[in-house]
Design a protein around this motif. Structure first.
Motif, PDB file in Angstrom:
ATOM      1  N   PRO A   1     -29.822 -21.683 -16.129  1.00  0.00           N
ATOM      2  CA  PRO A   1     -29.336 -23.045 -15.880  1.00  0.00           C
ATOM      3  C   PRO A   1     -30.451 -24.072 -15.946  1.00  0.00           C
ATOM      4  O   PRO A   1     -31.584 -23.816 -15.521  1.00  0.00           O
TER       5      PRO A   1
ATOM      6  N   ILE B   1     -24.542 -25.052 -14.552  1.00  0.00           N
ATOM      7  CA  ILE B   1     -25.597 -25.221 -13.547  1.00  0.00           C
ATOM      8  C   ILE B   1     -25.075 -25.134 -12.121  1.00  0.00           C
ATOM      9  O   ILE B   1     -25.859 -25.036 -11.180  1.00  0.00           O
TER      10      ILE B   1
ATOM     11  N   THR C   1     -31.894 -26.749 -14.364  1.00  0.00           N
ATOM     12  CA  THR C   1     -31.873 -27.359 -13.024  1.00  0.00           C
ATOM     13  C   THR C   1     -33.082 -28.247 -12.748  1.00  0.00           C
ATOM     14  O   THR C   1     -33.276 -28.692 -11.628  1.00  0.00           O
TER      15      THR C   1
ATOM     16  N   GLY D   1     -29.087 -21.980  -9.741  1.00  0.00           N
ATOM     17  CA  GLY D   1     -28.185 -23.079 -10.040  1.00  0.00           C
ATOM     18  C   GLY D   1     -28.243 -24.131  -8.944  1.00  0.00           C
ATOM     19  O   GLY D   1     -28.869 -23.937  -7.890  1.00  0.00           O
TER      20      GLY D   1
END
Length: 536
Positions: A244, A279, A246, A259
């Motif tokens: 993800p 995410i 982030t 996430g």
């Protein structure tokens, strides 16, 4: 309900675009800004490893909407724009140009990026990763009949790319340290089905095999495996998962743990900021834990859910994880979440390529998959949500209805709703899906307005009917050619849309967007209504 102010969405993928559309559909009249790093209109990713990669799906059909849609709905779409920082105190985003953009509510939908394989030669030309349209365009240039493609990773992306390349006449070799394809998600029993499927189409599968290096002069020419083999390669695709994106949330001090951590309303610790899609690690009331899901349906549904939350109408999100895959002539749908299990039950013969599979733990069904069987989805979901213990023999017996393999669910009493798609009174994700199954009505076809489409009852049969600008009527089967869901008419798109997987058809039935590959079949209308829908 919030009706004014500025809603900003960072990430113009499916989650972000769905949120922008939902904000307008829910009546929000303020400013909407949708920001994407790619120089593209928002598009669907599943075709990138399927129809678009094979050339069957034109580029225009990959886009979720055309540019006019965003202008007509007063959605400011900023493509090719990167956000470098998030100033929570000031309620502003910092654009890579230095400009600042204020927000009242913010949705982070920045998606994921492919994991890189850290081996020598990884930067050679011809070594591909597939995530974006640009990635797909580059890979398409290297998919040539008679060439040899090496696929590193036998997960969903790797398996779908292998199938697409094989269907284009390439020789394909797949490498993976696991014993069978898709082992992490499906386990050895169902993974064996996919091993045989690919082997039967001529794919060379080197399981329990890793990669030591890519070699070539300026461009990849061979792959050195962990057991010392050298495999010639015209091109390589690496598909070993995603991570993800982030970074923006981390820099802003939001909680990140595999996430962006959000509650059941998809809110972060900052009530102005939401997260959705790849995410989002969201609190899931059905599983009673935080869950992050990297699939198309979750991105679509969470985008809608986050939009409602941004408007102050949030309801607890507990849609069960769902995904689908098409490989060769084999389509499947998977519902639920099984991270560990003690038994797999087949309902039907896998050799027939029409069967269901169930993953059980302590006698309860955790997940179910239907393969080339398209009328079992609701029953599978009901079985998952019942949490009831099942009789494995009855579960395996196709003569026993799925509704009868376990007793009815007990009332849950107070607390989280365990039997609906969503907790909360609105259960809006189920509405969002089910409302899009068009129900036939009895309106005479000749009473349709010019430019209107509806699914009508014609002599006791459901027929999708469209009246074109000249007043001619076109009759079509309303059954999507992908997974046999009923299409619905969208006046905004001037098209027939499928609620299950997002396929879109023109008013006269031609495929505009996958995953469907075949046009809607013409259907005869009574003499007063008839117009020839066939194409020369």
């Amino acid at each position: 309900m919030t009706t004014r102010g500025t809603m900003v969405i960072v990430g113009a993928g499916l989650a972000g675009a769905s949120a922008a559309e939902a904000l307008r559909a829910e009546g929000f009249a303020g400013r909407i800004v949708l920001i994407g790093e790619e120089p593209e209109l928002p598009y669907d990713r599943p075709p990138l490893s399927k129809g678009y990669l094979s050339g069957e799906t034109p580029r225009a059909q990959v886009h979720l909407q055309d540019s006019a849609f965003y202008a007509d709905h007063d959605i400011e779409l900023l493509t090719g724009t990167r956000i470098t920082d998030l100033d929570r105190n000031g309620g502003q985003l910092v654009v890579d140009t230095g400009e600042r953009l204020g927000f009242d509510r913010l949705l982070l939908a920045t998606g994921a990026v492919p994991r890189r394989l850290p081996v020598p030669g990884g930067d050679l030309a011809g070594v591909h990763y597939l995530r974006t349209l640009a990635d797909a365009d580059a890979l398409r240039q290297d998919l040539r009949p008679g060439g040899h493609l090496v696929v590193v990773g036998a997960g969903w992306i790797g398996a779908e790319i292998a199938a697409s390349a094989r269907q284009q006449g390439m020789e394909v070799t797949v490498l993976d340290p696991a014993p069978v394809p898709l082992a992490r998600v499906l386990g050895p029993e169902v993974g064996e089905f996919y091993r045989r499927l690919h082997a039967g189409h001529g794919v060379q599968l080197l399981m329990r095999t890793g990669v030591e290096a890519f070699r070539g002069t300026g461009r990849v020419q061979e792959v050195l495996t962990s057991d010392g083999r050298r495999i010639d390669a015209h091109a390589v695709v690496v598909g070993i998962g995603v991570q993800p994106r982030t970074e923006l949330a981390e820099r802003a001090g939001l909680i990140v743990d595999d996430g962006v951590v959000v509650d059941e309303l998809l809110r972060t610790g900052d009530p102005r900021i939401f997260a959705a899609g790849d995410i989002a690690r969201a609190r899931h009331s059905f599983y009673d834990q935080h869950v992050r899901v990297e699939h198309w349906a979750t991105a679509r549904d969470q985008g809608v859910a986050a939009a409602r939350g941004m408007l102050g109408r949030g309801a607890s999100y507990d849609a069960l994880p769902y995904f689908f895959s098409d490989q060769y002539d084999t389509g499947m749908e998977y519902r639920g979440r099984a991270t560990r299990w003690d038994r797999v039950v087949f309902r039907g013969d896998p050799d027939s390529r029409e069967f269901l599979a169930f993953w059980l733990q302590d006698g309860r069904v955790l997940a179910g998959m239907n393969v080339n069987v398209w009328n079992a989805g609701d029953d599978v979901e009901a079985l998952l949500r019942s949490r009831a213990q099942v009789d494995p023999d009855r579960l395996a017996d196709p003569r026993v209805p799925l509704a009868e393999v376990s007793p009815p669910p007990l009332p849950t009493g107070g607390g989280a709703n365990k039997t609906g798609v969503l907790s909360g009174p609105l259960k809006f994700v189920r509405q969002f899906l089910r409302d899009r199954f068009t129900v036939a009505d009895a309106t005479p076809a000749d009473e349709l307005a010019v430019g209107e489409g509806r699914v009508l009852d014609v002599a006791g049969e459901k027929v999708a009917v469209y009246k074109d600008p000249a007043g001619n009527l076109h009759g079509l089967s309303p059954v999507c050619t992908h997974a046999r869901c009923l299409v619905q008419w969208s006046a905004a798109d001037t098209a027939w849309n499928c609620p299950c997987h997002g396929a879109r058809f023109s008013p006269t039935g031609q495929v505009l967007r996958g995953p469907a590959k075949k046009d809607l079949a013409p259907r005869p209308l009574p003499a007063i209504d008839r117009h020839d829908t066939s194409t020369p």
